[in-house]
Structures are given as C-alpha cells and as structure tokens.
Design a protein around this motif. Structure first.
Motif, mmCIF file in Angstrom:
data_model
loop_
_atom_site.group_PDB
_atom_site.id
_atom_site.type_symbol
_atom_site.label_atom_id
_atom_site.label_comp_id
_atom_site.label_asym_id
_atom_site.label_seq_id
_atom_site.Cartn_x
_atom_site.Cartn_y
_atom_site.Cartn_z
ATOM 1 N N VAL A 9 0.863 -1.159 0.000
ATOM 2 C CA VAL A 9 0.000 0.000 0.000
ATOM 3 C C VAL A 9 0.912 1.224 0.000
ATOM 4 N N ARG A 10 0.480 2.265 -0.651
ATOM 5 C CA ARG A 10 1.241 3.521 -0.668
ATOM 6 C C ARG A 10 0.424 4.573 0.045
ATOM 7 N N TRP A 25 -3.752 9.601 3.112
ATOM 8 C CA TRP A 25 -4.501 8.677 2.264
ATOM 9 C C TRP A 25 -3.689 7.430 1.976
ATOM 10 N N ALA A 26 -4.371 6.294 1.880
ATOM 11 C CA ALA A 26 -3.773 5.028 1.459
ATOM 12 C C ALA A 26 -4.385 4.638 0.121
ATOM 13 N N GLU A 61 -3.598 -2.904 8.121
ATOM 14 C CA GLU A 61 -4.990 -2.464 8.243
ATOM 15 C C GLU A 61 -5.408 -1.622 7.034
ATOM 16 N N SER A 62 -4.528 -0.772 6.550
ATOM 17 C CA SER A 62 -4.842 0.030 5.353
ATOM 18 C C SER A 62 -5.060 -0.869 4.151
ATOM 19 N N CYS A 63 -4.204 -1.867 4.003
ATOM 20 C CA CYS A 63 -4.345 -2.817 2.891
ATOM 21 C C CYS A 63 -5.647 -3.600 3.018
ATOM 22 N N ALA A 64 -6.002 -4.002 4.231
ATOM 23 C CA ALA A 64 -7.260 -4.737 4.441
ATOM 24 C C ALA A 64 -8.462 -3.870 4.068
ATOM 25 N N VAL A 81 -6.715 7.528 5.956
ATOM 26 C CA VAL A 81 -6.203 6.932 7.178
ATOM 27 C C VAL A 81 -6.492 7.839 8.370
ATOM 28 N N GLY A 82 -6.317 9.134 8.178
ATOM 29 C CA GLY A 82 -6.570 10.059 9.268
ATOM 30 C C GLY A 82 -6.337 11.492 8.844
#
Length: 106
Positions: A9-10, A25-26, A61-64, A81-82
């Motif tokens: 993930v980036r 952002w992811a 978690e971001s990838c999920a 993300v936040g």
C-alpha cells in the motif's frame, strides 16, 4: 468480479497551503500516481508521497480496508487513514491500530 493484487500500500499526504490541515490517504500502488495527480490539480492544496507510516499494523490495516473496498465496489479506491488539524489528530480511521504520534508532514 475482477481481483486486484495488493501486496503493498502507498500513502500520500494532502495539506492546506499553510500546513494547518493534513489528510493521510492510502491507495494501491497501481493507483498511486493517479491519486497524486488528482490532488495536485487543486491549487489550494499540496500533495506529496508520505513514507512515515512504517508500522506494519498501519500498513496491514490500510491494505485490508483497500481490499474490502475493492470487493464491495468492484473498482480501485482510496482510504483516508486520518487527518490532523493544527498539529493534533482530529480523525483516525484505523480503530484496530493505536493512533501514532502526529507525524511530521512537511
């Protein structure tokens, strides 16, 4: 239904010009350049690659969340993300992961 491989993930950081507001952002690696380009069109914002999220829990978690979004919407997307305002977290969207200290984003 198509599937996307999300081995990684980036992250990107979008800020107001004065840096008072920041959004993290992811996105899937294949969509990363498009994310940067779309935010860069707004003259009132700055956008940059963000490499400070190195905690494996944040990445996992971001990838999920991206994987779930792809399954539900059948198209690539982004996950916020936040967000930070005036140096303080105002939003953290990964409840399974403890909120980290506010990262330097300039």
């Amino acid at each position: 239904m198509p599937t996307w491989d999300l081995p990684d993930v980036r992250f990107a950081c979008v800020t107001s010009l004065d840096g008072a507001h920041a959004f993290f952002w992811a996105v899937a690696p294949a969509d990363y350049e498009g994310l940067l380009a779309s935010w860069a069109r707004d003259a009132e914002l700055r956008v940059a690659a963000f490499e400070a999220f190195t905690d494996p829990r944040i990445i996992t978690e971001s990838c999920a969340r991206l994987t779930k979004m792809l399954q539900e919407r059948d198209r690539p997307g982004t996950v916020m993300v936040g967000s930070v305002e005036h140096g303080r977290w105002v939003n953290w969207n990964l409840p399974a992961v403890p909120r980290p200290p506010v990262p330097a984003y300039w």
